[in-house]
Design a protein around this motif. Structure first.
Motif, PDB file in Angstrom:
ATOM      1  N   MET A  49       0.818  -1.219  -0.098  1.00 54.89           N
ATOM      2  CA  MET A  49       0.029   0.012   0.237  1.00 54.89           C
ATOM      3  C   MET A  49       1.009   1.251  -0.096  1.00 54.89           C
ATOM      4  O   MET A  49       1.884   1.413   0.742  1.00 54.89           O
ATOM      5  CB  MET A  49      -1.028  -0.026   1.280  1.00 54.89           C
ATOM      6  CG  MET A  49      -1.884   1.314   1.319  1.00 54.89           C
ATOM      7  SD  MET A  49      -3.398   0.567   2.116  1.00 54.89           S
ATOM      8  CE  MET A  49      -4.115  -0.282   0.914  1.00 54.89           C
ATOM      9  N   ASP A  59       0.365   4.679   0.785  1.00 56.94           N
ATOM     10  CA  ASP A  59       0.372   5.500   1.875  1.00 56.94           C
ATOM     11  C   ASP A  59      -0.015   4.625   3.144  1.00 56.94           C
ATOM     12  O   ASP A  59      -0.814   5.043   3.948  1.00 56.94           O
ATOM     13  CB  ASP A  59      -0.623   6.605   1.768  1.00 56.94           C
ATOM     14  CG  ASP A  59      -0.138   7.936   2.662  1.00 56.94           C
ATOM     15  OD1 ASP A  59       0.633   7.785   3.433  1.00 56.94           O
ATOM     16  OD2 ASP A  59      -0.900   8.632   2.624  1.00 56.94           O
ATOM     17  N   ARG A  60       0.988   3.844   3.519  1.00 56.12           N
ATOM     18  CA  ARG A  60       0.480   2.924   4.617  1.00 56.12           C
ATOM     19  C   ARG A  60       0.316   3.573   6.164  1.00 56.12           C
ATOM     20  O   ARG A  60      -0.359   3.163   6.903  1.00 56.12           O
ATOM     21  CB  ARG A  60       1.387   1.710   4.879  1.00 56.12           C
ATOM     22  CG  ARG A  60       1.345   0.711   5.902  1.00 56.12           C
ATOM     23  CD  ARG A  60       1.721  -0.817   5.166  1.00 56.12           C
ATOM     24  NE  ARG A  60       1.514  -1.476   6.588  1.00 56.12           N
ATOM     25  CZ  ARG A  60       0.442  -2.234   6.736  1.00 56.12           C
ATOM     26  NH1 ARG A  60      -0.550  -2.208   5.986  1.00 56.12           N
ATOM     27  NH2 ARG A  60       0.430  -3.279   7.686  1.00 56.12           N
ATOM     28  N   LYS A  97      -1.212   5.951   6.892  1.00 49.53           N
ATOM     29  CA  LYS A  97      -2.595   6.693   7.089  1.00 49.53           C
ATOM     30  C   LYS A  97      -3.471   5.592   7.124  1.00 49.53           C
ATOM     31  O   LYS A  97      -4.826   5.715   7.206  1.00 49.53           O
ATOM     32  CB  LYS A  97      -2.700   7.822   5.956  1.00 49.53           C
ATOM     33  CG  LYS A  97      -1.611   8.749   6.315  1.00 49.53           C
ATOM     34  CD  LYS A  97      -2.199   9.977   5.590  1.00 49.53           C
ATOM     35  CE  LYS A  97      -1.385  11.022   5.611  1.00 49.53           C
ATOM     36  NZ  LYS A  97      -1.500  12.076   6.369  1.00 49.53           N
ATOM     37  N   GLU A  98      -3.128   4.320   6.718  1.00 49.01           N
ATOM     38  CA  GLU A  98      -4.109   3.283   6.763  1.00 49.01           C
ATOM     39  C   GLU A  98      -4.830   3.038   8.187  1.00 49.01           C
ATOM     40  O   GLU A  98      -4.061   2.583   9.083  1.00 49.01           O
ATOM     41  CB  GLU A  98      -3.372   2.028   6.029  1.00 49.01           C
ATOM     42  CG  GLU A  98      -4.382   0.727   5.964  1.00 49.01           C
ATOM     43  CD  GLU A  98      -3.629  -0.526   5.781  1.00 49.01           C
ATOM     44  OE1 GLU A  98      -4.298  -1.384   5.569  1.00 49.01           O
ATOM     45  OE2 GLU A  98      -2.500  -0.496   5.273  1.00 49.01           O
ATOM     46  N   LYS A  99      -6.088   2.793   8.203  1.00 53.19           N
ATOM     47  CA  LYS A  99      -6.453   2.637   9.319  1.00 53.19           C
ATOM     48  C   LYS A  99      -6.910   1.192   9.410  1.00 53.19           C
ATOM     49  O   LYS A  99      -7.533   0.245   8.598  1.00 53.19           O
ATOM     50  CB  LYS A  99      -8.123   3.060   9.256  1.00 53.19           C
ATOM     51  CG  LYS A  99      -8.880   3.147  10.673  1.00 53.19           C
ATOM     52  CD  LYS A  99     -10.089   3.837  10.769  1.00 53.19           C
ATOM     53  CE  LYS A  99     -10.048   5.131  10.129  1.00 53.19           C
ATOM     54  NZ  LYS A  99     -11.501   5.822  10.184  1.00 53.19           N
ATOM     55  N   LYS A 151      -3.962   2.523  13.536  1.00 52.71           N
ATOM     56  CA  LYS A 151      -3.127   2.852  12.310  1.00 52.71           C
ATOM     57  C   LYS A 151      -1.747   2.204  12.168  1.00 52.71           C
ATOM     58  O   LYS A 151      -1.111   1.895  13.185  1.00 52.71           O
ATOM     59  CB  LYS A 151      -3.319   4.316  12.015  1.00 52.71           C
ATOM     60  CG  LYS A 151      -4.685   5.055  11.906  1.00 52.71           C
ATOM     61  CD  LYS A 151      -4.413   6.284  11.307  1.00 52.71           C
ATOM     62  CE  LYS A 151      -5.976   6.652  11.083  1.00 52.71           C
ATOM     63  NZ  LYS A 151      -5.956   8.215  10.328  1.00 52.71           N
TER      64      LYS A 151
END
Length: 107
Positions: free
Chosen positions: A1, A3-4, A6-8, A26
């Motif tokens: 991913m 933009d990891r 910022k991954e929820k 996160k």
């Protein structure tokens, strides 16, 4: 991913009247995890609402200390400052609200 950071990963919402609390997990780019505690307060403004948010970041090395301090503080309020209050009434009210909300469909 891409933009990891910022991954929820996980989210839990707690509604409390005009306030809503969010507990979001996160991930960082290095696959480390942290918790964001958010208080969102709804305020009437004009013909609509505005939302005021306060955020707190909690890192894994502080989880145990945070939970311990929170529990000690709650216990102090219940036993020393408000020993005559039946706090189970709030739990019962919350359970009834949860049952009511379970029957509603949100679009």
């Amino acid at each position: 991913m891409e933009d990891r950071d910022k991954e929820k990963i996980y989210s839990k919402r707690v509604r409390a009247g005009k306030r809503t609390y969010f507990f979001d997990v996160k991930a960082t780019r290095g696959n480390d995890y942290y918790l964001i505690l958010t208080e969102s307060r709804r305020n009437l403004q004009g013909e609509g609402y505005t939302y005021e948010k306060q955020k707190m970041f909690l890192y894994k090395e502080d989880f145990a200390k945070f939970v311990e301090a929170l529990q000690e503080t709650i216990d102090h309020v219940k036993t020393v400052l408000m020993p005559d209050v039946d706090f189970t009434q709030f739990e019962q009210r919350e359970e009834a609200s949860d049952e009511l909300n379970a029957g509603l469909k949100w679009e």
